[in-house]
Design an enzyme around this catalytic site. Sequence first.
Site, PDB file in Angstrom:
ATOM      1  CG  ASP A 105      15.692 -17.136 -17.296  1.00 31.07           C
ATOM      2  OD1 ASP A 105      14.509 -16.852 -17.080  1.00 31.07           O
ATOM      3  OD2 ASP A 105      16.024 -18.061 -18.042  1.00 31.07           O
ATOM      4  NE  ARG A 167      12.395 -18.738 -31.336  1.00 30.21           N
ATOM      5  CZ  ARG A 167      13.258 -18.428 -30.382  1.00 30.21           C
ATOM      6  NH1 ARG A 167      12.849 -17.790 -29.319  1.00 30.21           N
ATOM      7  NH2 ARG A 167      14.527 -18.752 -30.483  1.00 30.21           N
TER       8      ARG A 167
HETATM    9  C1  PRP Z   1      16.414 -15.452 -23.503  1.00 30.97           C
HETATM   10  C2  PRP Z   1      15.593 -14.193 -23.324  1.00 30.97           C
HETATM   11  C3  PRP Z   1      16.586 -13.191 -22.839  1.00 30.97           C
HETATM   12  C4  PRP Z   1      17.590 -14.031 -22.084  1.00 30.97           C
HETATM   13  C5  PRP Z   1      17.330 -13.891 -20.612  1.00 30.97           C
HETATM   14  O1  PRP Z   1      17.013 -15.415 -24.757  1.00 30.97           O
HETATM   15  O2  PRP Z   1      14.980 -13.790 -24.507  1.00 30.97           O
HETATM   16  O3  PRP Z   1      17.207 -12.481 -23.890  1.00 30.97           O
HETATM   17  O4  PRP Z   1      17.400 -15.393 -22.473  1.00 30.97           O
HETATM   18  O5  PRP Z   1      18.201 -14.673 -19.855  1.00 30.97           O
HETATM   19  P1  PRP Z   1      19.129 -14.075 -18.738  1.00 30.97           P
HETATM   20  O6  PRP Z   1      18.328 -13.118 -17.910  1.00 30.97           O
HETATM   21  O7  PRP Z   1      19.555 -15.306 -17.967  1.00 30.97           O
HETATM   22  O8  PRP Z   1      20.303 -13.413 -19.381  1.00 30.97           O
HETATM   23  P2  PRP Z   1      17.719 -16.680 -25.426  1.00 30.97           P
HETATM   24  O9  PRP Z   1      19.203 -16.588 -25.169  1.00 30.97           O
HETATM   25  O10 PRP Z   1      17.034 -17.929 -24.980  1.00 30.97           O
HETATM   26  O11 PRP Z   1      17.536 -16.446 -26.968  1.00 30.97           O
HETATM   27  P3  PRP Z   1      16.167 -16.296 -27.812  1.00 30.97           P
HETATM   28  O12 PRP Z   1      15.536 -15.002 -27.355  1.00 30.97           O
HETATM   29  O13 PRP Z   1      16.650 -16.228 -29.214  1.00 30.97           O
HETATM   30  O14 PRP Z   1      15.295 -17.481 -27.530  1.00 30.97           O
END
Ligand code: PRP
Length: 181
Positions: A105, A167
């Site tokens: 993101d 998930r």
């Molecule tokens: C999500 C995804 C990435 C991160 C990306 O993880 O897996 O690691 O967000 O976001 P960014 O580019 O804005 O940094 P999340 O924190 O949702 O945890 P999860 O993988 O345990 O669901």
Amino acid sequence: MGNYSSNVGSVLISKERIQERVKDIAQKINEDYKDKDNVVILGVLKGAFVFLADLIREISLDIRVEFISVSSYVNSESTGKFYLKIPCTGNLEGANVIIVEDIIDSGLTIEYLLDVLKNQKVKSARICCLFSKKIRREKEVDIDYVGFDIGDDFIIGYGLDYNGKFRNIPFIATYKDDKNL
Ligand code: PRP
């Protein structure tokens, strides 16, 4: 469509389309890394575990699989500061690492991770993600392998969660808020 809750909205990306893209990405990796040794697929928990499980079974190279988990401090003072919730337990020094993410993101997590890998003296680091939300980018990220460029919909399934749930859904769906039911 299974007995999923009413929060599971319409199917955005089918199981079949995901599998096709996963195979495409694996083929590129097979080609790009065919002459490299010490190749490590580094999954970022938790979201990446479903994608990673499918991807590695299409990779026909000698690889190691490792995991890492990153979190950010959540309070108004320190948002955007990351720490390793679970450090990688394998040795990454001198390795050709491919970081596997479910989604990128803002790009902040991956920026932090690249820094971590640099400190661990990896030989090379590339980025592979199944979904990229360019519209949300705060940091420019060079992604080497991308499955799908997507818009700003909140998506769930295939490893992606909402509050820890969904998930297990084998396709990508929109998250439907109860308010909109
Ligand atoms: C999500 C995804 C990435 C991160 C990306 O993880 O897996 O690691 O967000 O976001 P960014 O580019 O804005 O940094 P999340 O924190 O949702 O945890 P999860 O993988 O345990 O669901």
